[in-house]
Design a protein around this motif. Structure first.
Motif, PDB file in Angstrom:
ATOM      1  N   SER A  27      -2.872  26.043 -50.223  1.00 56.22           N
ATOM      2  CA  SER A  27      -2.087  27.017 -50.984  1.00 56.22           C
ATOM      3  C   SER A  27      -1.378  27.922 -49.980  1.00 56.22           C
ATOM      4  CB  SER A  27      -2.976  27.835 -51.924  1.00 56.22           C
ATOM      5  OG  SER A  27      -3.989  28.501 -51.197  1.00 56.22           O
ATOM      6  N   PRO A  28      -0.207  28.422 -50.332  1.00 60.52           N
ATOM      7  CA  PRO A  28       0.588  29.163 -49.350  1.00 60.52           C
ATOM      8  C   PRO A  28       0.041  30.558 -49.078  1.00 60.52           C
ATOM      9  CG  PRO A  28       1.705  29.117 -51.467  1.00 60.52           C
ATOM     10  CD  PRO A  28       0.509  28.238 -51.606  1.00 60.52           C
ATOM     11  N   GLY A  29       0.202  30.989 -47.815  1.00 56.48           N
ATOM     12  CA  GLY A  29      -0.143  32.348 -47.439  1.00 56.48           C
ATOM     13  C   GLY A  29       0.891  32.968 -46.529  1.00 56.48           C
ATOM     14  N   ILE A  30       1.778  32.112 -45.966  1.00 55.24           N
ATOM     15  CA  ILE A  30       2.762  32.555 -44.981  1.00 55.24           C
ATOM     16  C   ILE A  30       4.146  32.061 -45.387  1.00 55.24           C
ATOM     17  CG2 ILE A  30       3.517  32.378 -42.563  1.00 55.24           C
ATOM     18  CD1 ILE A  30       0.597  31.833 -41.808  1.00 55.24           C
ATOM     19  N   VAL A  31       5.134  32.940 -45.352  1.00 56.38           N
ATOM     20  CA  VAL A  31       6.535  32.531 -45.387  1.00 56.38           C
ATOM     21  C   VAL A  31       7.063  32.670 -43.970  1.00 56.38           C
ATOM     22  CG1 VAL A  31       8.866  33.112 -46.152  1.00 56.38           C
ATOM     23  CG2 VAL A  31       6.991  33.092 -47.796  1.00 56.38           C
ATOM     24  N   HIS A  32       7.637  31.587 -43.445  1.00 53.99           N
ATOM     25  CA  HIS A  32       8.158  31.622 -42.077  1.00 53.99           C
ATOM     26  C   HIS A  32       9.663  31.401 -42.075  1.00 53.99           C
ATOM     27  CE1 HIS A  32       8.025  31.413 -37.703  1.00 53.99           C
ATOM     28  NE2 HIS A  32       9.025  30.560 -37.836  1.00 53.99           N
ATOM     29  N   PHE A  33      10.387  32.348 -41.460  1.00 57.94           N
ATOM     30  CA  PHE A  33      11.837  32.232 -41.295  1.00 57.94           C
ATOM     31  C   PHE A  33      12.141  31.605 -39.935  1.00 57.94           C
ATOM     32  CE2 PHE A  33      11.632  35.605 -44.468  1.00 57.94           C
ATOM     33  CZ  PHE A  33      12.696  35.290 -45.308  1.00 57.94           C
ATOM     34  N   GLY A  34      12.964  30.572 -39.959  1.00 56.73           N
ATOM     35  CA  GLY A  34      13.370  29.917 -38.723  1.00 56.73           C
ATOM     36  C   GLY A  34      12.493  28.736 -38.386  1.00 56.73           C
ATOM     37  N   VAL A  35      12.590  27.676 -39.190  1.00 56.95           N
ATOM     38  CA  VAL A  35      11.718  26.506 -39.026  1.00 56.95           C
ATOM     39  C   VAL A  35      12.341  25.560 -38.000  1.00 56.95           C
ATOM     40  CG1 VAL A  35      10.474  24.659 -40.205  1.00 56.95           C
ATOM     41  CG2 VAL A  35      10.928  26.798 -41.395  1.00 56.95           C
ATOM     42  N   GLY A  36      12.397  26.026 -36.762  1.00 60.83           N
ATOM     43  CA  GLY A  36      12.900  25.202 -35.677  1.00 60.83           C
ATOM     44  C   GLY A  36      11.772  24.521 -34.930  1.00 60.83           C
ATOM     45  N   ASN A  37      12.121  23.925 -33.799  1.00 60.41           N
ATOM     46  CA  ASN A  37      11.117  23.170 -33.048  1.00 60.41           C
ATOM     47  C   ASN A  37      10.000  24.050 -32.514  1.00 60.41           C
ATOM     48  OD1 ASN A  37      12.594  20.888 -33.542  1.00 60.41           O
ATOM     49  ND2 ASN A  37      12.806  20.282 -31.409  1.00 60.41           N
ATOM     50  N   PHE A  38      10.337  25.243 -32.028  1.00 63.72           N
ATOM     51  CA  PHE A  38       9.273  26.055 -31.440  1.00 63.72           C
ATOM     52  C   PHE A  38       8.219  26.422 -32.480  1.00 63.72           C
ATOM     53  CE2 PHE A  38       7.080  29.887 -30.238  1.00 63.72           C
ATOM     54  CZ  PHE A  38       6.597  29.529 -28.993  1.00 63.72           C
ATOM     55  N   HIS A  39       8.640  26.910 -33.608  1.00 68.71           N
ATOM     56  CA  HIS A  39       7.669  27.255 -34.661  1.00 68.71           C
ATOM     57  C   HIS A  39       6.797  26.065 -35.025  1.00 68.71           C
ATOM     58  CE1 HIS A  39       5.929  28.211 -38.523  1.00 68.71           C
ATOM     59  NE2 HIS A  39       6.608  27.224 -39.066  1.00 68.71           N
ATOM     60  N   ARG A  40       7.428  24.908 -35.150  1.00 71.33           N
ATOM     61  CA  ARG A  40       6.683  23.733 -35.616  1.00 71.33           C
ATOM     62  C   ARG A  40       5.731  23.191 -34.550  1.00 71.33           C
ATOM     63  NH1 ARG A  40       9.788  19.298 -37.316  1.00 71.33           N
ATOM     64  NH2 ARG A  40      11.513  19.851 -35.932  1.00 71.33           N
ATOM     65  N   ALA A  41       5.935  23.597 -33.278  1.00 66.94           N
ATOM     66  CA  ALA A  41       5.029  23.187 -32.203  1.00 66.94           C
ATOM     67  C   ALA A  41       4.068  24.303 -31.809  1.00 66.94           C
ATOM     68  CB  ALA A  41       5.825  22.757 -30.976  1.00 66.94           C
ATOM     69  N   HIS A  42       4.141  25.432 -32.491  1.00 68.16           N
ATOM     70  CA  HIS A  42       3.312  26.569 -32.072  1.00 68.16           C
ATOM     71  C   HIS A  42       2.471  27.087 -33.238  1.00 68.16           C
ATOM     72  CE1 HIS A  42       2.377  30.536 -30.242  1.00 68.16           C
ATOM     73  NE2 HIS A  42       2.370  29.810 -29.130  1.00 68.16           N
ATOM     74  N   LEU A  43       2.957  28.054 -33.987  1.00 67.89           N
ATOM     75  CA  LEU A  43       2.199  28.599 -35.110  1.00 67.89           C
ATOM     76  C   LEU A  43       1.691  27.496 -36.031  1.00 67.89           C
ATOM     77  CD1 LEU A  43       1.233  30.743 -37.146  1.00 67.89           C
ATOM     78  CD2 LEU A  43       3.594  30.989 -37.911  1.00 67.89           C
ATOM     79  N   ALA A  44       2.548  26.542 -36.349  1.00 69.37           N
ATOM     80  CA  ALA A  44       2.150  25.469 -37.263  1.00 69.37           C
ATOM     81  C   ALA A  44       1.026  24.612 -36.684  1.00 69.37           C
ATOM     82  CB  ALA A  44       3.359  24.599 -37.605  1.00 69.37           C
ATOM     83  N   VAL A  45       1.016  24.424 -35.352  1.00 67.15           N
ATOM     84  CA  VAL A  45      -0.044  23.625 -34.728  1.00 67.15           C
ATOM     85  C   VAL A  45      -1.389  24.343 -34.818  1.00 67.15           C
ATOM     86  CG1 VAL A  45      -0.869  22.685 -32.534  1.00 67.15           C
ATOM     87  CG2 VAL A  45       1.513  22.351 -33.222  1.00 67.15           C
ATOM     88  N   TYR A  46      -1.391  25.646 -34.590  1.00 68.93           N
ATOM     89  CA  TYR A  46      -2.635  26.401 -34.730  1.00 68.93           C
ATOM     90  C   TYR A  46      -3.178  26.278 -36.163  1.00 68.93           C
ATOM     91  CZ  TYR A  46      -1.935  28.700 -30.191  1.00 68.93           C
ATOM     92  OH  TYR A  46      -1.786  28.965 -28.847  1.00 68.93           O
ATOM     93  N   ILE A 231       6.852  25.220 -24.034  1.00 67.93           N
ATOM     94  CA  ILE A 231       8.177  24.654 -23.780  1.00 67.93           C
ATOM     95  C   ILE A 231       8.446  23.566 -24.802  1.00 67.93           C
ATOM     96  CG2 ILE A 231       9.612  23.417 -22.128  1.00 67.93           C
ATOM     97  CD1 ILE A 231       8.051  24.823 -19.896  1.00 67.93           C
ATOM     98  N   THR A 232       9.480  23.786 -25.601  1.00 68.62           N
ATOM     99  CA  THR A 232       9.768  22.910 -26.742  1.00 68.62           C
ATOM    100  C   THR A 232      11.271  22.683 -26.833  1.00 68.62           C
ATOM    101  OG1 THR A 232       7.901  23.971 -27.875  1.00 68.62           O
ATOM    102  CG2 THR A 232       9.319  22.550 -29.192  1.00 68.62           C
ATOM    103  N   PRO A 233      11.797  21.677 -26.150  1.00 74.80           N
ATOM    104  CA  PRO A 233      13.247  21.436 -26.177  1.00 74.80           C
ATOM    105  C   PRO A 233      13.719  20.910 -27.532  1.00 74.80           C
ATOM    106  CG  PRO A 233      12.154  20.322 -24.327  1.00 74.80           C
ATOM    107  CD  PRO A 233      11.091  20.753 -25.277  1.00 74.80           C
ATOM    108  N   ALA A 234      15.026  20.855 -27.676  1.00 78.42           N
ATOM    109  CA  ALA A 234      15.607  20.199 -28.848  1.00 78.42           C
ATOM    110  C   ALA A 234      15.282  18.710 -28.806  1.00 78.42           C
ATOM    111  CB  ALA A 234      17.117  20.408 -28.866  1.00 78.42           C
ATOM    112  N   THR A 235      15.086  18.122 -29.966  1.00 75.57           N
ATOM    113  CA  THR A 235      14.775  16.695 -30.068  1.00 75.57           C
ATOM    114  C   THR A 235      16.056  15.872 -29.950  1.00 75.57           C
ATOM    115  OG1 THR A 235      12.952  17.255 -31.549  1.00 75.57           O
ATOM    116  CG2 THR A 235      13.645  14.947 -31.487  1.00 75.57           C
ATOM    117  N   ASN A 236      15.988  14.791 -29.184  1.00 72.41           N
ATOM    118  CA  ASN A 236      17.166  13.931 -29.043  1.00 72.41           C
ATOM    119  C   ASN A 236      16.904  12.566 -29.681  1.00 72.41           C
ATOM    120  OD1 ASN A 236      16.016  12.050 -27.012  1.00 72.41           O
ATOM    121  ND2 ASN A 236      16.057  13.832 -25.654  1.00 72.41           N
TER     122      ASN A 236
END
Length: 492
Positions: A27-46, A231-236
């Motif tokens: 169930s949701p508890g967090i709204v996150h603005f800016g779903v880019g690569n860094f967020h998805r490799a950091h907060l989301a991983v935790y 370090i989370t570059p853009a995906t190619n």
């Protein structure tokens, strides 16, 4: 054999770690603005690691955003049930993990829907990764700029906001009207005192339309400071194909990153938080020493190597580190000018920390790009480089290397490499920066007169002299010879 990523396909993915939690468990508890690569490799991983342990499953993420790139990301993720793959790459390791921590993505361009979700009781944290330029700051002063056109517009139209901060204010107003306690607002961007900066921008915008509510925000909303690092570059496209070939996963939005990650946070979450400390986050009473260390040494290091590498036509970060001139330039700059003025950090050897940074920059699998490091310099230089310059001058210390970094940036902004190849300048202030850099060929002070960037440094005779000499050397002798002069102690 490959499988297109979806909830139904998870049982067939035998080469990757997949969620042990079901979507209906979350169930949701967090709204996150800016779903880019860094967020998805950091907060989301935790969060994923917590969910894998069976903990805190009432803290799933709802994505949100305001930019066209947010809409494109929503479409890619929605097509695969909001699942995506994180591929961690070190020199001797590739590990792929499918994350399922996102349960929804609010439609960009629909402020009413976003505000309504922010006003629901289950949302207890609103986080953001919106880059340094998304906070509407005066670059030279580091304070909120009420005259920014986006802020002026949201200030005039608070009920139809177009920015992240306008949406958050509207969401907080809706919660107060409903008798709900305010959510915590948590920045995950690389900005010194990012929680305080977020408070200043949010309250500054609120004051433009409702000063009383701005005071309410100051008194009632929590803004924990945090230091984030990965370090989370853009995906190619090649990485997308690598994921298919190596792991059998067809994913339209994977994230590739290094294995290293760090998160240091102040523990100020009135409505509660996930137990991030059980999966590697560090909660401390004061983040400032850690963020100074990271911003000055890591981000400053990235900014330092970006422009000489670009001018020498080096496309990738690990290739820049393989160039002895760049590697030695970074080492000398860090050890002689940056590290000596970084305040002490609890239980941390700063030289050893730099050794880790140097190894991370050299990781050939991450394939981080020099253009990524070089973009948005008008926001990054005042945060990552110029504070070190200013501190050294205040301590009556020399700034040969730091002035060279500024001169390298100026030379880069002139628009061609040393070989004559064109440079694509990626910066919101591109035209103004380029014009000043061209003028600086004859008059170095023309570049320093970008007062919103350099501030009072433009008047310091020591910095002016060092900058002018470095720029002249770059113009007449080229980047390679200039670096050699610096390393040899003759760039004076």
């Amino acid at each position: 054999m490959t499988a297109k990523l979806s909830l139904a396909a998870l049982p067939a993915l035998g080469k990757v770690e997949v969620p042990t939690y079901r979507r209906e468990d979350l169930s949701p508890g967090i709204v996150h603005f800016g779903v880019g690569n860094f967020h998805r490799a950091h907060l989301a991983v935790y969060l994923h690691e917590l969910f894998q342990k069976g903990e805190n499953r009432d803290w799933a993420i709802v994505g949100a955003g305001v930019l066209p790139s947010d809409a494109a990301m929503k479409d890619r993720l929605a097509a695969q049930d909001y699942l995506y793959t994180v591929v961690e790459q070190d020199r001797d390791r590739n590990a792929a993990t499918v994350l399922g921590v996102m349960v929804d993505f609010l439609p960009p361009g629909d402020p009413a829907t976003t505000i309504a979700r922010l006003a629901t009781p289950e949302i207890r944290i609103v986080s953001m990764t919106i880059t340094e330029g998304g906070y509407f700051l005066d670059p030279a002063k580091g304070v909120f700029d009420p005259n920014h056109p986006a802020m002026v517009e949201d200030g005039r139209n608070p009920d139809a906001p177009k920015t992240v901060f306008g949406l958050i204010i509207a969401g907080l107003k809706a919660r107060r009207a409903a008798g709900l306690a305010p959510f915590t607002v948590m920045s995950c961007d690389n900005i010194p005192s990012n929680g305080e900066v977020t408070r200043e921008t949010l309250c500054g915008l609120a004051k433009l339309s409702d000063p009383e509510f701005a005071h309410w925000i100051e008194a009632n909303v929590a803004f924990p400071n945090a230091m984030v690092d990965r370090i989370t570059p853009a995906t190619n496209p090649g990485q997308i194909e690598f994921l298919k070939a190596e792991f059998g996963v067809e994913d339209a939005a994977p994230v590739f990153c290094e294995g290293f990650r760090q998160w240091v946070v102040e523990d100020h979450f009135p409505l509660g938080r996930p137990a991030f400390e059980t999966v590697g986050a560090q909660f401390v009473p004061d983040v400032a020493p850690y963020e100074h260390m990271k911003i000055r040494i890591l981000n400053g290091g990235h900014a330092a190597i970006a422009y000489p590498a670009a001018l020498m036509d080096i496309p990738l970060v690990h290739e820049a580190m393989e160039e002895p001139l760049v590697d030695r330039f970074l080492e000398k700059l860090e050890t002689e000018e940056i590290i000596p003025i970084v305040p002490p950090v609890p239980d941390t050897d700063l030289r050893a920390y730099f050794g880790i940074i140097r190894e991370r920059f050299s990781n050939p699998k991450v394939r981080d790009t020099i253009p990524r490091l070089a973009l948005d310099g008008s926001n990054r230089q005042p945060k990552f480089i110029l504070p070190s310059t200013r501190d050294r001058l205040a301590a009556n210390e020399d700034v040969v290397g730091l002035s060279l970094v500024s001169a390298l940036w100026c030379r880069y902004l002139a628009g061609t490499t040393d070989s004559g190849a064109p440079i694509e300048i990626m910066d919101v202030n591109r035209d103004r920066l380029h014009a000043a850099a061209v003028k600086a060929k004859d008059d170095p002070q023309a570049f320093l007169e970008l007062r919103d960037i350099f501030g009072d440094l433009a008047d310091d005779p020591r910095f002016k002299a060092r900058f002018a000499h470095a720029l002249k050397t770059l113009e007449t002798k080229g980047t390679r010879a200039t670096l050699e002069a610096y390393l040899g102690g003759t760039l004076v």
